[in-house]
Write an enzyme that holds these catalytic residues in place. Structure first.
Site, PDB file in Angstrom:
ATOM      1  N   GLY A  21      49.104  24.217  40.101  1.00  0.00           N
ATOM      2  CA  GLY A  21      49.864  25.326  39.530  1.00  0.00           C
ATOM      3  C   GLY A  21      49.016  26.561  39.395  1.00  0.00           C
ATOM      4  O   GLY A  21      47.796  26.522  39.540  1.00  0.00           O
ATOM      5  N   GLY A  23      48.811  30.540  37.209  1.00  0.00           N
ATOM      6  CA  GLY A  23      49.304  31.383  36.124  1.00  0.00           C
ATOM      7  C   GLY A  23      48.471  32.630  36.013  1.00  0.00           C
ATOM      8  O   GLY A  23      47.673  32.943  36.904  1.00  0.00           O
ATOM      9  N   GLY A  24      48.632  33.320  34.900  1.00  0.00           N
ATOM     10  CA  GLY A  24      47.938  34.585  34.695  1.00  0.00           C
ATOM     11  C   GLY A  24      46.432  34.460  34.634  1.00  0.00           C
ATOM     12  O   GLY A  24      45.709  35.344  35.063  1.00  0.00           O
ATOM     13  N   LYS A  43      40.264  24.297  37.017  1.00  0.00           N
ATOM     14  CA  LYS A  43      40.907  25.603  36.884  1.00  0.00           C
ATOM     15  C   LYS A  43      39.916  26.671  37.282  1.00  0.00           C
ATOM     16  O   LYS A  43      38.818  26.754  36.721  1.00  0.00           O
ATOM     17  CB  LYS A  43      41.383  25.817  35.450  1.00  0.00           C
ATOM     18  N   ASP A 130      49.824  30.382  22.985  1.00  0.00           N
ATOM     19  CA  ASP A 130      50.786  30.302  24.093  1.00  0.00           C
ATOM     20  C   ASP A 130      51.480  28.942  24.092  1.00  0.00           C
ATOM     21  O   ASP A 130      51.581  28.282  25.128  1.00  0.00           O
ATOM     22  CB  ASP A 130      50.084  30.555  25.430  1.00  0.00           C
TER      23      ASP A 130
END
Length: 163
Positions: A21, A23-24, A43, A130
């Protein structure tokens, strides 16, 4: 192609299997540790400052069953790789869409409360900032894992708050 795509730091001992995945804050890959053949999540973080690097290293010391274990922080050519435990599970938003019992909902709420209490009561508290269903993984046994600390911040030390 950007220099970090499909490329972990030299001699990291990991091989990218596939993208999990994006994301920002960065992109998460499923990787295999070549020696142990264990799956991990990696990541890649781009454009982060020195203060954020310190936070990543601090995250290695958080130990809770509802948090992914941080194994290492690798850096090469200004690119940071956060190597974490790979969690086998599904996102909470997918689990909700399939349907959940009242007991399952209360269990998830209790577990989320417990992990937040753990984070907020550290000597230097950690605030996730978040929390949403897509950042909560549900394992097959019903236990949860809070993921994606990209927006998290550290609070003041407990001693500073009471001065």
């Amino acid at each position: 192609m950007e220099k970090w795509k499909n490329h972990l730091p030299r001699d990291s001992g990991y091989q990218i299997i596939r993208c999990l995945g994006s994301g920002g804050e960065g992109t998460v890959y499923l990787v295999c540790h070549l020696i142990t053949e264990q799956l991990r999540a990696a990541k890649v973080l781009k454009n982060i400052g020195e203060g954020r690097k310190h936070e990543l290293n601090m995250m290695k010391h958080l130990k809770h069953t509802s948090l992914p274990g941080v194994i290492d922080v690798l850096e090469e050519d200004g690119i940071i790789w956060l190597i974490m435990e790979y969690i086998h599970g599904q996102r909470l938003d997918y689990a909700v869409a399939k349907g959940m019992t009242e007991t399952q909902v209360w269990s998830i709420a209790r577990q989320l409360s417990e992990v937040l209490l753990y984070l907020h009561t550290r000597k230097v508290p950690v605030y996730h900032l978040d929390i949403k269903p897509s950042n909560i993984l549900v394992r097959q046994d019903g236990s949860i894992v809070l993921i994606d600390f990209g927006a998290s911040i550290r609070g003041h030390t407990v001693q500073e708050e009471y001065r």
